[in-house]
Enzyme design. Structure first.
Site, PDB file in Angstrom:
ATOM      1  N   GLU A  91      74.824  55.775  47.960  1.00 33.68           N
ATOM      2  CA  GLU A  91      76.177  56.334  47.964  1.00 33.68           C
ATOM      3  C   GLU A  91      77.237  55.255  48.183  1.00 33.68           C
ATOM      4  O   GLU A  91      78.141  55.398  49.006  1.00 33.68           O
ATOM      5  CB  GLU A  91      76.292  57.427  49.030  1.00 33.68           C
ATOM      6  CG  GLU A  91      75.320  58.574  48.787  1.00 33.68           C
ATOM      7  CD  GLU A  91      75.504  59.748  49.736  1.00 33.68           C
ATOM      8  OE1 GLU A  91      75.888  59.522  50.887  1.00 33.68           O
ATOM      9  OE2 GLU A  91      75.249  60.887  49.294  1.00 33.68           O
ATOM     10  N   ARG A 151      67.198  63.228  40.570  1.00 32.59           N
ATOM     11  CA  ARG A 151      67.508  62.726  41.908  1.00 32.59           C
ATOM     12  C   ARG A 151      66.379  62.900  42.921  1.00 32.59           C
ATOM     13  O   ARG A 151      66.132  62.001  43.730  1.00 32.59           O
ATOM     14  CB  ARG A 151      68.784  63.401  42.407  1.00 32.59           C
ATOM     15  CG  ARG A 151      68.971  63.235  43.884  1.00 32.59           C
ATOM     16  CD  ARG A 151      70.361  62.972  44.306  1.00 32.59           C
ATOM     17  NE  ARG A 151      70.463  63.176  45.744  1.00 32.59           N
ATOM     18  CZ  ARG A 151      71.506  63.672  46.345  1.00 32.59           C
ATOM     19  NH1 ARG A 151      72.563  64.028  45.632  1.00 32.59           N
ATOM     20  NH2 ARG A 151      71.538  63.808  47.643  1.00 32.59           N
ATOM     21  N   ASP A 178      68.495  66.664  50.037  1.00 28.73           N
ATOM     22  CA  ASP A 178      69.502  66.370  51.041  1.00 28.73           C
ATOM     23  C   ASP A 178      69.748  67.521  52.014  1.00 28.73           C
ATOM     24  O   ASP A 178      70.750  68.222  51.889  1.00 28.73           O
ATOM     25  CB  ASP A 178      70.818  66.007  50.326  1.00 28.73           C
ATOM     26  CG  ASP A 178      71.782  65.300  51.242  1.00 28.73           C
ATOM     27  OD1 ASP A 178      71.470  65.165  52.432  1.00 28.73           O
ATOM     28  OD2 ASP A 178      72.854  64.880  50.767  1.00 28.73           O
ATOM     29  N   GLU A 188      75.608  70.747  58.125  1.00 27.78           N
ATOM     30  CA  GLU A 188      76.421  70.434  56.955  1.00 27.78           C
ATOM     31  C   GLU A 188      76.205  71.449  55.832  1.00 27.78           C
ATOM     32  O   GLU A 188      77.148  71.855  55.160  1.00 27.78           O
ATOM     33  CB  GLU A 188      76.064  69.016  56.454  1.00 27.78           C
ATOM     34  CG  GLU A 188      76.737  68.650  55.148  1.00 27.78           C
ATOM     35  CD  GLU A 188      76.387  67.250  54.648  1.00 27.78           C
ATOM     36  OE1 GLU A 188      75.592  66.556  55.315  1.00 27.78           O
ATOM     37  OE2 GLU A 188      76.928  66.871  53.591  1.00 27.78           O
TER      38      GLU A 188
HETATM   39  C1  BDP Z   1      74.819  63.565  52.828  1.00 31.04           C
HETATM   40  C2  BDP Z   1      76.154  63.685  53.479  1.00 31.04           C
HETATM   41  C3  BDP Z   1      76.854  62.364  53.596  1.00 31.04           C
HETATM   42  C4  BDP Z   1      75.938  61.372  54.280  1.00 31.04           C
HETATM   43  C5  BDP Z   1      74.626  61.287  53.512  1.00 31.04           C
HETATM   44  C6  BDP Z   1      73.603  60.399  54.180  1.00 31.04           C
HETATM   45  O1  BDP Z   1      76.958  64.573  52.692  1.00 31.04           O
HETATM   46  O2  BDP Z   1      78.027  62.548  54.330  1.00 31.04           O
HETATM   47  O3  BDP Z   1      76.525  60.125  54.354  1.00 31.04           O
HETATM   48  O4  BDP Z   1      74.049  62.574  53.447  1.00 31.04           O
HETATM   49  O5  BDP Z   1      72.631  60.944  54.697  1.00 31.04           O
HETATM   50  O6  BDP Z   1      74.153  64.777  53.003  1.00 31.04           O
HETATM   51  O7  BDP Z   1      73.745  59.188  54.189  1.00 31.04           O
END
Ligand code: BDP
Length: 713
Positions: A303, A348, A377, A405
């Site tokens: 990311e 993914r 995730d 989240e």
């Molecule tokens: C995702 C979140 C993000 C985190 C990422 C992570 O939306 O904010 O930075 O995971 O685990 O679920 O690095």
């Protein structure tokens, strides 16, 4: 007359208190409430058998033990403890045992450094351990017996943790914003540290120690390199000093490009000698300030974060550079496997496995690769990550998300004990039946010495710490399972409920019932039957299954549900992305066929016709509707159950949960209506009989915007 007026005023004030919905416990004390034991007989029997305490150790941790016992005695037993060498509760390490206590010594030989025994001998109770921290853990365990009003006669308890590093990861920024945090600002007040040491830090440490958490990362994985500057390291030191007596080590998230950002180097290439030296020097500098520093947590090439991939190097090369810098001091690297790249062709959910399996055997022994429980995730339900079991020579840490989240933020009641257990108990079948994920994580499956678990914290400055009173149970259950993954979700729920809400058997049974069903309701009203990632974009608040225009394909909900006129679901079989191939043959076979795929993961692995016949005999479309309905219904039931508990729960706690449940019910309905209306545009089928018409139109739901939803990334 004056007396009459006084009595009247007194009565009036009591009525006012009784009606004040914010009277009583606000939740700050978590599960360490130590309210007076109401069963008089029980209390008296404790008082009788606990007249004096002998703590045969002198250390900062021993002081913590003494303070905790004092608070607990004054609260639970309404008496001050008497500390004396002539005692009936003895807290001791092995080397302080006398000759006639040697049988305790034998028990200590099997419990390791952090374990403890609680044992009755010669009419006395012993809390014994090989270290002061073991004594602290044993003390909290003993206090739990009192808090939950159990017998303290004939005790023979022996415990040691199954996982070595039991960590909380805070996704907290240096400006106190918490990424994916829904309980207010970060508890870490970097501006006022190192001099201003809030009571909250101590209470946070107590809570963590009481459930065995022994490592914390106070800063976000999307790290700021400033944390490694001398100015901030002094602040980190202040925290480490506070946490040390509680057995908690501090680790830091680091930014891989720190050598450039704060070190003045022109590269952060892990094979560059100057970069390696920079990390060695930086690490030595940290250990000079914090001699028991835990190590580094790293999010790299994920990311947008920098990483070894920027220089054509592997994750192992990046991790090992840091591992070598930490080795002289005994520190560890937690290297995250949450990676998915821009240019990767693979779907993914396959990418972490593709990236890390070839690196098996290449990591230094003080590296643990930290893997999210599912391959995508932190969704309300995912299949277990295929990485578990696929790297026999690599330590794999489990990463759970405690903060909700993707499960309704801090207004939805979702006890995650059931979700954590589902992940830990999942049988990978990599070495035949019984090769559970838990055995991979605790190292026993492949004899890997380093073991770790991490939970992404749900803690903030809210008075009750977690936003939702029941959010506390997720912090609690995470710690308890990191300590002992063999415990059941229900028994941990009961412990928590008794210490936090009520010790009344009937009330406890109802609370546990609510907790045990809660996560499945969330799955049903958000993402039933294996659907996933339908949350609205960016903030992930509420439904957004229609979102399909984001920069990256795999950020779009449409990428995951693949609804079309024919059906719905992501085909991960050989005819689709072939995700099934990453699992052991047992699962490959089962996941490849919808008939043998667990119903709750059906659309995770298959794209099926709207008329696909479900085991119930109904069509997929109708079944989907039923699940969405059941989710809403489930929340309504939890609400009714909770309301019936009013007389048993403190007004403040009761009302907080009551208000949150009302929000949850509204939002569950919103999820159901929005998703079903949207999927209907593909299925073109009527809602099944008995399915109440959605409240609003699809356009209305699609028009909602929440630019200020909390916890943004
Ligand atoms: C995702 C979140 C993000 C985190 C990422 C992570 O939306 O904010 O930075 O995971 O685990 O679920 O690095």
């Amino acid at each position: 007359m004056l007396r009459l007026v006084c009595v009247f005023l007194l009565l009036l004030s009591q009525v006012a208190v009784a009606q004040n919905p914010f009277a009583g416990d606000d939740g700050y004390r978590l599960w360490l409430k130590y309210d007076e034991i109401t069963d008089k007989q029980q209390r008296q029997s404790y008082v009788k058998s606990l007249t004096a305490i002998d703590i045969r150790s002198q250390s900062d941790t021993a002081n913590v033990i003494q303070q905790e016992l004092t608070d607990a005695w004054q609260g639970l037993l309404k008496t001050a403890p008497h500390f004396s060498s002539k005692a009936d509760l003895i807290i001791t390490k092995g080397d302080q045992l006398s000759k006639n206590e040697q049988s305790i010594q034998t028990l200590l030989s099997t419990i390791g450094n952090e374990g403890f025994v609680i044992h009755s001998l010669n009419g006395k109770t012993y809390i014994a351990a090989n270290s002061d921290i073991g004594l602290l853990y044993g003390t909290f365990r003993f206090l739990r017996l009192l808090q939950t009003e159990q017998s303290i006669k004939q005790l023979s308890i022996s415990e040691s943790p199954k996982v070595q590093l039991r960590m909380l990861n805070h996704w907290d920024d240096l400006d106190r914003h918490t990424e994916r945090g829904y309980a207010g600002q970060s508890i870490f007040d970097w501006h006022k540290l190192p001099d201003y040491k809030e009571q909250r830090y101590y209470d946070y440490a107590r809570a963590n120690a009481s459930i065995g958490i022994n490592g914390i990362v106070p800063n976000n994985v999307n790290a700021n390199s400033l944390i490694l500057t001398p100015h901030y390291l002094q602040k980190v030191k202040a925290l480490a000093d506070i946490f040390r007596p509680y057995g908690i080590k501090v680790y830091l998230s680091l930014k891989f490009s720190s050598p450039q950002q704060i070190g003045g180097l022109s590269t952060s290439d892990p094979l560059d000698k100057n970069v390696q030296q920079w990390w060695k020097d930086k690490t030595a500098e940290i250990y000079k300030i914090i001699p028991d520093f835990g190590g580094y947590l790293v999010k790299a090439n994920s990311e947008g974060q920098p990483g070894p991939g920027d220089y054509g190097r592997t994750h192992a090369e990046g991790a090992n550079m840091l591992a070598k810098a930490l080795q002289p001091f005994g520190g560890n690297v937690l290297w995250r496997a949450f990676v998915y790249s821009h240019d990767a062709k693979a779907e993914r959910s396959l990418q972490a496995y593709n990236e890390f399996v070839p690196l098996d055997g290449k990591f230094e022994p003080n590296v643990s690769v930290q893997v999210k429980n599912g391959p995508i995730d932190f969704q309300p339900r995912e299949a277990f990550s295929a990485l578990f079991g696929a790297t026999p020579q690599t330590s794999l840490a489990m990463e759970f998300q405690i903060t909700q989240e993707y499960l309704g933020f801090s207004t939805h009641l979702a006890y995650l004990g059931t979700m954590y257990k589902e992940a830990l108990d999942a049988d990978t079948h990599v070495k035949g039946e019984g090769s559970t994920v838990a055995k991979v994580v605790d190292g026993s499956l492949y004899n890997i010495p380093l073991s770790a678990m991490a939970g992404v914290a749900n803690i903030g400055m809210d008075r009750n710490w977690t936003g939702h009173i029941f959010g506390q149970s997720n912090w609690y259950v995470y710690g308890r399972l990191a300590w002992d993954h063999d415990l059941t979700a229900a028994e941990i729920a009961e412990e928590w409920a008794r210490m936090t809400l009520s010790n009344d058997d009937k009330a406890v049974a109802n609370i546990v019932d609510i907790m045990m069903s809660s996560r499945e309701h969330v799955v049903n009203y958000m993402t039933p039957l294996g659907l996933h990632h339908l949350m609205d974009t960016g903030h992930h608040y509420g439904p957004g299954p229609w979102v399909g225009d984001l920069g990256r394909d795999d950020w779009n909900p449409t990428y995951y549900h693949r609804a079309d006129e024919q059906g719905i679901g992501l085909d991960r079989t050989a005819s689709g992305t072939n995700g099934v191939a990453q699992y052991a043959p047992y699962w490959q076979k089962r996941f490849s066929d919808p008939a043998t795929t667990p119903t709750e993961l059906l659309l995770w692995f298959h794209h099926l016709d709207w008329d696909y016949k479900m085991p119930s005999g109904d069509t997929l479309w109708n079944e989907l509707a039923k699940h969405y309905d059941a989710g809403v219904q489930g929340v309504a039931e939890m609400q009714a159950q909770w309301l019936a508990l009013e007389s048993q729960i403190e007004a403040n706690q009761f009302n907080q949960v009551k208000m949150a449940l009302a929000i949850q019910l509204k939002e569950a309905q919103w999820w159901r209506d929005a998703c079903m209306l949207y999927f209907q545009t593909f299925s073109k089928r009527p809602f099944p009989a008995g399915f109440a018409a959605p409240e609003h139109s699809l356009e209305t739901y699609r028009s909602y915007q929440f630019p200020y939803a909390p916890g943004r990334g």
